[in-house]
Structures are given as C-alpha cells and as structure tokens.
Scaffold this active site. Structure first.
Site, PDB file in Angstrom:
ATOM      1  N   TRP A   1      -0.378 -21.884 -17.227  1.00  0.00           N
ATOM      2  CA  TRP A   1      -1.297 -22.291 -16.178  1.00  0.00           C
ATOM      3  C   TRP A   1      -2.626 -21.559 -16.299  1.00  0.00           C
ATOM      4  O   TRP A   1      -3.681 -22.111 -15.976  1.00  0.00           O
ATOM      5  CB  TRP A   1      -0.664 -22.047 -14.809  1.00  0.00           C
TER       6      TRP A   1
ATOM      7  N   TYR B   1      -6.952 -17.138  -7.999  1.00  0.00           N
ATOM      8  CA  TYR B   1      -6.361 -18.457  -7.740  1.00  0.00           C
ATOM      9  C   TYR B   1      -5.241 -18.326  -6.712  1.00  0.00           C
ATOM     10  O   TYR B   1      -5.159 -19.115  -5.765  1.00  0.00           O
ATOM     11  CB  TYR B   1      -5.826 -19.026  -9.055  1.00  0.00           C
TER      12      TYR B   1
ATOM     13  N   GLU C   1      -1.679 -30.525 -13.820  1.00  0.00           N
ATOM     14  CA  GLU C   1      -0.258 -30.256 -14.067  1.00  0.00           C
ATOM     15  C   GLU C   1       0.208 -30.989 -15.316  1.00  0.00           C
ATOM     16  O   GLU C   1       1.025 -30.478 -16.085  1.00  0.00           O
ATOM     17  CB  GLU C   1       0.581 -30.678 -12.860  1.00  0.00           C
TER      18      GLU C   1
END
Length: 211
Positions: free
Chosen positions: A61, A31, A53
């Site tokens: 995350w 990522y 988010e």
C-alpha cells in the site's frame, strides 16, 4: 485491559499509539492519522479508492500511496465519466507512464469499472451499492492477528459488483476497502484512532453502527 494486551501497537514520539504498519514511515503514519478508516461516500471518492485497491493487489500500500498523485493525473482525478471514455490510445499512454503501476490488466479493469460505475447510476449508484453491505457490528481487535482478511459482507459485495460488470475485485481486496472507508472499524483497541470515524459506537465489548 492492560497495556501488555496491546502488543501490536507502537507509541510514537508524539505519545500516540498506532499499529506497527502505520508507524514505519511518515507517509503511512500521516495516511493512518488523517484518512484511513474515515467515511468515503461519494461516487468519485469510492471509485478512486476502489481503483487504488485494484492497483495495490499483490503489492504494498505504501507504493500505491507514493504514486497516488501520479495516478490522479493519469486517470483524470478518477472522474468516472472521463475514465469511462478512455480508449486504446489511453491504455498505451498509461502503459508508458512511469508515474503509475504499469499493469495492463489492472489498467483495463479500472476503465471497465468506470463504465460500470456510470451504469450503476440508474440503480442508485456506486456509493449506495457499496455501503449497503455495511455490517451491523464491527470487530474490536486487540492484535493484528484478530483482524480477518475477508467477511461475509465483502464476499457478498464481490458477487454484486461482478454481477454489474466490475472486474479485478475480490473479497480480500474489498474487505481492505471496507476498512479504509470506515465500513468496518479495525483500528486496534488502544489506538488513538479507534472510533474516530463517527460511524461506530462502542457497546460493551462490541461496536454498533451509529447510522
């Protein structure tokens, strides 16, 4: 600048330097290497990032990334028009879906935010609103401790989004969004990804916008 100053960077087996958070798993590394900090300027792309988010708030995350494809299936690939049409049956469906993070407040916020995204089209759209808060300069951090968790721009963006109907948004979350979509470049100096977005150019010890 010496290597000793890059204390929060880890050099991988491929010889590339990354911050510690991006060097812990293959998922986070990929990522970081391919997506984080790269510009996102489409309505659907920004709606997806804003939604993810929202679900990440209070969680990791990496967890969100692991469930990302499940989120895309559950939320119609984050097409704002389709999500805006979700009703109570959809809320119940989502709360029963183990592929996503099942938080009713966050689910309802994403649906409301889809409706707010459609309403914004008459005022220039979500992309224009978000990118209008890009600062003139970006940080040039050597360590993770030098990276702020919010900024005057993320605070202003929070107020504007709330004013047009968005929910579950705040200055810390929106600063993370700004980092993720290249509005600010918080790649550490010495990272192999520093400056990769093309949005910023280095000017002495600071970096200024290219556009």
């Amino acid at each position: 600048m010496t290597d000793a100053e890059f204390t929060d960077l880890i050099t991988g087996s491929d010889g590339l330097a990354r911050p510690a958070w991006a060097a812990t798993t293959d998922l986070l590394r990929d990522y970081y290497d391919t997506e984080w900090g790269m510009p996102v300027r489409t309505e659907q792309g920004l709606f997806e990032r804003l939604s993810l988010e929202t679900f990440q708030a209070g969680l990791s995350w990496e967890l969100v990334l692991r469930k990302r494809e499940g989120f895309r299936r559950a939320f119609a690939d984050f097409d704002p028009e389709k999500v805006a049409a979700f009703g109570e049956d959809d809320v119940a469906r989502l709360l029963a879906n183990p592929e996503i993070i099942r938080n009713e407040r966050k689910i309802r916020a994403v649906i409301l935010n889809a409706r707010a995204t459609l309403a914004l089209r008459e005022q220039g759209g979500l992309a224009d609103l978000i990118w209008s808060h890009q600062p003139a300069q970006t940080p040039c951090p050597r360590t993770l401790g030098e990276i702020a968790s919010r900024s005057p721009e993320s605070e202003a963006l929070t107020k504007e989004l709330k004013a047009v109907g968005f929910r579950f948004v705040g200055p810390t979350m929106l600063y993370a969004l700004m980092e993720a979509i290249g509005m600010v470049d918080t790649h550490l100096l010495g990272s192999h990804r520093r400056g990769s977005s093309g949005v910023w150019r280095q000017v002495g010890k600071t970096a200024a916008r290219t556009q």
